[in-house]
Write a protein that holds these residues in place. Structure first.
Motif, PDB file in Angstrom:
ATOM      1  N   ALA A  36       0.840  -1.205   0.000  1.00 56.58           N
ATOM      2  CA  ALA A  36       0.000   0.000   0.000  1.00 56.58           C
ATOM      3  C   ALA A  36       0.872   1.251   0.000  1.00 56.58           C
ATOM      4  O   ALA A  36       0.615   2.210  -0.749  1.00 56.58           O
ATOM      5  CB  ALA A  36      -0.919  -0.012   1.221  1.00 56.58           C
ATOM      6  N   GLY A  37       1.927   1.227   0.825  1.00 56.24           N
ATOM      7  CA  GLY A  37       2.833   2.371   0.895  1.00 56.24           C
ATOM      8  C   GLY A  37       3.473   2.666  -0.450  1.00 56.24           C
ATOM      9  O   GLY A  37       3.524   3.818  -0.899  1.00 56.24           O
ATOM     10  N   ILE A  38       3.948   1.603  -1.118  1.00 58.38           N
ATOM     11  CA  ILE A  38       4.606   1.802  -2.414  1.00 58.38           C
ATOM     12  C   ILE A  38       3.609   2.325  -3.445  1.00 58.38           C
ATOM     13  O   ILE A  38       3.903   3.264  -4.194  1.00 58.38           O
ATOM     14  CB  ILE A  38       5.245   0.483  -2.876  1.00 58.38           C
ATOM     15  N   VAL A  39       2.405   1.736  -3.470  1.00 56.72           N
ATOM     16  CA  VAL A  39       1.393   2.171  -4.442  1.00 56.72           C
ATOM     17  C   VAL A  39       1.065   3.651  -4.256  1.00 56.72           C
ATOM     18  O   VAL A  39       0.992   4.405  -5.224  1.00 56.72           O
ATOM     19  CB  VAL A  39       0.107   1.305  -4.307  1.00 56.72           C
ATOM     20  N   LEU A  40       0.910   4.065  -2.980  1.00 56.24           N
ATOM     21  CA  LEU A  40       0.450   5.437  -2.718  1.00 56.24           C
ATOM     22  C   LEU A  40       1.583   6.458  -2.773  1.00 56.24           C
ATOM     23  O   LEU A  40       1.415   7.563  -3.299  1.00 56.24           O
ATOM     24  CB  LEU A  40      -0.239   5.495  -1.348  1.00 56.24           C
ATOM     25  N   ALA A  41       2.768   6.112  -2.237  1.00 58.48           N
ATOM     26  CA  ALA A  41       3.836   7.103  -2.080  1.00 58.48           C
ATOM     27  C   ALA A  41       4.711   7.234  -3.324  1.00 58.48           C
ATOM     28  O   ALA A  41       5.159   8.317  -3.672  1.00 58.48           O
ATOM     29  CB  ALA A  41       4.699   6.748  -0.867  1.00 58.48           C
ATOM     30  N   TRP A  42       4.965   6.132  -3.974  1.00 60.22           N
ATOM     31  CA  TRP A  42       5.829   6.186  -5.166  1.00 60.22           C
ATOM     32  C   TRP A  42       5.015   6.718  -6.341  1.00 60.22           C
ATOM     33  O   TRP A  42       3.981   6.158  -6.676  1.00 60.22           O
ATOM     34  CB  TRP A  42       6.324   4.764  -5.463  1.00 60.22           C
ATOM     35  N   PRO A  43       5.486   7.781  -6.976  1.00 59.70           N
ATOM     36  CA  PRO A  43       4.664   8.369  -8.056  1.00 59.70           C
ATOM     37  C   PRO A  43       4.558   7.446  -9.271  1.00 59.70           C
ATOM     38  O   PRO A  43       5.526   6.788  -9.638  1.00 59.70           O
ATOM     39  CB  PRO A  43       5.416   9.659  -8.411  1.00 59.70           C
ATOM     40  N   ASP A  44       3.371   7.453  -9.865  1.00 64.42           N
ATOM     41  CA  ASP A  44       3.164   6.676 -11.091  1.00 64.42           C
ATOM     42  C   ASP A  44       3.865   7.352 -12.258  1.00 64.42           C
ATOM     43  O   ASP A  44       4.029   8.577 -12.281  1.00 64.42           O
ATOM     44  CB  ASP A  44       1.664   6.576 -11.418  1.00 64.42           C
ATOM     45  N   ILE A  45       4.252   6.556 -13.243  1.00 68.33           N
ATOM     46  CA  ILE A  45       4.948   7.082 -14.409  1.00 68.33           C
ATOM     47  C   ILE A  45       3.973   7.812 -15.325  1.00 68.33           C
ATOM     48  O   ILE A  45       4.346   8.668 -16.101  1.00 68.33           O
ATOM     49  CB  ILE A  45       5.644   5.936 -15.153  1.00 68.33           C
ATOM     50  N   ASP A  46       2.722   7.447 -15.215  1.00 69.69           N
ATOM     51  CA  ASP A  46       1.689   8.023 -16.081  1.00 69.69           C
ATOM     52  C   ASP A  46       0.469   8.315 -15.208  1.00 69.69           C
ATOM     53  O   ASP A  46       0.462   8.007 -14.021  1.00 69.69           O
ATOM     54  CB  ASP A  46       1.360   7.004 -17.190  1.00 69.69           C
ATOM     55  N   GLU A  47      -0.592   8.792 -15.788  1.00 73.75           N
ATOM     56  CA  GLU A  47      -1.799   9.055 -15.007  1.00 73.75           C
ATOM     57  C   GLU A  47      -2.669   7.819 -14.948  1.00 73.75           C
ATOM     58  O   GLU A  47      -3.085   7.297 -15.988  1.00 73.75           O
ATOM     59  CB  GLU A  47      -2.578  10.215 -15.641  1.00 73.75           C
ATOM     60  N   TYR A  48      -2.920   7.345 -13.756  1.00 78.12           N
ATOM     61  CA  TYR A  48      -3.819   6.203 -13.573  1.00 78.12           C
ATOM     62  C   TYR A  48      -4.974   6.640 -12.688  1.00 78.12           C
ATOM     63  O   TYR A  48      -4.766   7.336 -11.684  1.00 78.12           O
ATOM     64  CB  TYR A  48      -3.091   5.026 -12.920  1.00 78.12           C
ATOM     65  N   GLY A  49      -6.166   6.214 -13.024  1.00 77.81           N
ATOM     66  CA  GLY A  49      -7.331   6.686 -12.289  1.00 77.81           C
ATOM     67  C   GLY A  49      -7.549   6.012 -10.946  1.00 77.81           C
ATOM     68  O   GLY A  49      -8.230   6.550 -10.083  1.00 77.81           O
TER      69      GLY A  49
END
Lengths: 330, 253
Positions: A36-49
């Protein structure tokens, strides 16, 4: 199934040490919180909804697992215990999947999708998916039941009557091993609607294994079982219904299982080739739009549907063949 | 009580059709059994005694000869002549009660006569195991269940094809006594196939000794002792020696 058996024996052990902390659950909970931490804190490379939703779900799973591990009490938590290693592995898998897709973009994009993209299909397109499941079931079940019924009756008749066996055996031997999908061009030409054609093909695919295994089951019933009933005044119809069929039932269920497998394969092919509804069509259509997330989501739903139907068949078998198991039932 | 059946067999010949030739199993067998009588057919294993029982049960017709039950020719199976096999041959998918109910079900009498099932189970001491499945029974209990299944039909003739052959020796002794008691109380005719000399002498009024295959009757012994008998009765011990000598087992005697 073995997992539930193990779980069933656990509460007894729990009674001795009721407050033992569930270490595996704790590890799984921490792994999910890390995901959960990685999903939320690490920025996505693109826009995901759906990144926030995915992170939230992972965090909720992690918190629940940590709470369950701390409680360590018997009950529903105890049933989760055998799943501990799997829960850890799933969290690690999610983290790895995040990195190679959404976070670092290491895999080519249209074919490989991020977990949040897959989640988005379910949150946005669930109505269409549900409708597809319904269409698939409405196509599959009548065909399967038709094929299974005709196969069962044919198998019993072949096993019982030498004359039926004489005429039916060569036909079955020639036609049976042919994959039902080989009839596709003829079926779509011979029937007026693609739905009828598909029902015919599904029934054909189910028919063959059910007929062969019912036949072999009836043919291998020990003669002494018939003698017993005959000496007490049983007529042929009684011998078929009350001796041949119940004695052949274990074999019949193997045929029903195999027939279910072939019917799935025909269903998907039929939906991809001609029928304009159902999960096969959904996959084909999504692939045409390069919407691979939708393809994977439909695949997942299809897997769930197939395994659900097999489980249903096994439940039915366990109920009908309770006498076969070593379990004492009074 | 039931209506015991009398048997009259004349000139019975029978053979098994094998691939190349016929294998003769019975040769010119005559047999009379009085209604309510008890006759044992004694002979070496595989001599053809069991085939004779299948003919009397009506499961197959003889090659030659006549079989009559109470003066009427035997043309097929009939619930009044029930055969009990060496194996219990219970239906594994049926409970003990449902197995015992088989004959009534086959004849459509289960609604009206269903009470006979529990009576029969009580008679053989299995009423507490009525809901059990065959795989849960010991060998002796399974054979008792098969006996109950036969008795439910109220047979006038009980055909016993080495029914105790596969039981352990203690169970066997107990069931020999029980079968004799049952025969005396219920009054049916009994035709027992066995290769155990002692069993034949304990259970039957008359013993027919058969030769090895093809089976012919080589001697007939009347066992004129009251029931229940005891295996150490000197008269039976002497008869046992005599029978074993007939069978060519002088040393064993």
């Amino acid at each position: 199934m073995s997992a539930s058996v193990e779980a069933g024996s656990l509460p007894a052990a729990q009674d001795i040490r009721p407050w033992r902390v569930w270490a595996g659950g704790g590890a799984a909970g921490l792994a999910w919180l890390a995901a959960a931490g990685i999903v939320l804190a690490w920025p996505d490379i693109d826009e995901y909804g759906r990144t926030e939703l995915l992170g939230g779900v992972a965090a909720a799973v992690g918190l629940l697992l940590v709470a369950a591990a701390m409680a360590g009490a018997p009950g529903p938590v105890a049933r989760l215990r055998p799943a501990g290693p799997w829960l850890v592995a799933l969290a690690i898998g999610l983290i790895a999947w995040e990195f190679v897709t959404a976070k670092l973009d290491l895999l080519p994009r249209p074919f490989f999708v991020a977990p949040q993209a897959l989640l988005e299909v379910f949150t946005d397109d669930y109505a269409k998916l549900g409708e597809s499941v319904l269409h698939s079931l409405l196509l599959l079940i009548p065909g399967y039941l038709l094929g299974a019924t005709i196969g069962f009756v044919t198998g019993v008749a072949m096993g019982w009557s030498r004359r039926v066996g004489y005429w039916a055996h060569p036909v079955l031997r020639l036609i049976g091993p042919l994959p039902a999908t080989a009839w596709l061009p003829i079926a779509f030409f011979a029937f007026s609607t693609s739905r009828q054609a598909s029902t015919f093909l599904i029934a054909l695919a189910t028919f063959f294994p059910v007929a062969v295994l019912t036949w072999s089951g009836v043919a291998s019933v020990a003669g002494s079982l018939y003698d017993v009933a005959r000496t007490m005044g049983a007529r042929p119809w009684f011998l078929i219904r009350k001796v041949a069929v119940p004695a052949a039932l274990p074999s019949v269920f193997v045929g029903l299982f195999m027939g279910l497998g072939s019917s799935f394969s025909v269903l998907v092919v039929a939906e991809m080739m001609g029928v304009k509804a159902g999960l096969g069509f959904y996959m084909q259509w999504s692939q045409g739009w390069a919407a691979y997330a939708n393809v994977y989501a439909a695949l997942l739903v299809l897997a769930g549907m197939c395994t659900g139907l097999v489980t249903l068949l096994f439940r039915l078998r366990d109920g009908k063949l309770a006498w076969q198991k070593g379990v004492v039932r009074w | 009580m039931v209506n015991p059946i009398g048997l009259r067999l004349r000139g019975i010949h029978h053979a098994f059709a094998l691939k190349e030739q016929d294998l003769p199993v019975l040769e010119d067998v005559d047999l009379d059994v009085r209604p309510g009588g008890s006759v044992a057919l004694l002979g070496p294993s595989g001599c053809g005694k069991s085939t004779l029982l299948r003919l009397v049960a009506g499961l197959e017709p003889p090659r030659r000869g006549t079989l009559e039950a109470d003066g009427a020719p035997i043309t097929g199976p009939d619930p009044s002549r029930v055969l009990m096999f060496q194996d219990p041959t219970l239906y594994p998918w049926r409970s003990v009660r449902a197995n015992a109910a088989l004959g009534l079900e086959a004849r459509g009498l289960i609604r009206t006569e269903g009470g006979r099932v529990d009576d029969a189970l009580r008679l053989v001491g299995l009423h507490e195991f009525a809901e059990a499945y065959p795989h849960q029974l010991s060998g002796g209990m399974a054979q008792r269940a098969a006996l109950a299944r036969a008795l439910v039909n109220r047979p006038g003739l009980l055909l016993l094809d080495e029914p105790l052959g596969k039981l352990d020796s203690l169970t066997r002794l107990k069931m020999q006594e029980e079968l004799v008691a049952l025969w005396q109380r219920e009054g049916f005719t009994t035709l027992l196939v066995t290769h155990d000399v002692e069993e034949a002498l304990l259970m039957a009024e008359r013993v027919l000794v058969f030769s090895p295959r093809p089976a012919r009757v080589v001697s007939e012994i009347a066992v004129d002792r009251p029931f229940p008998r005891h295996r150490d009765d000197p008269h039976l011990v002497a008869l046992r020696r005599e029978v074993l000598e007939t069978l060519g087992l002088r040393e064993a005697a």
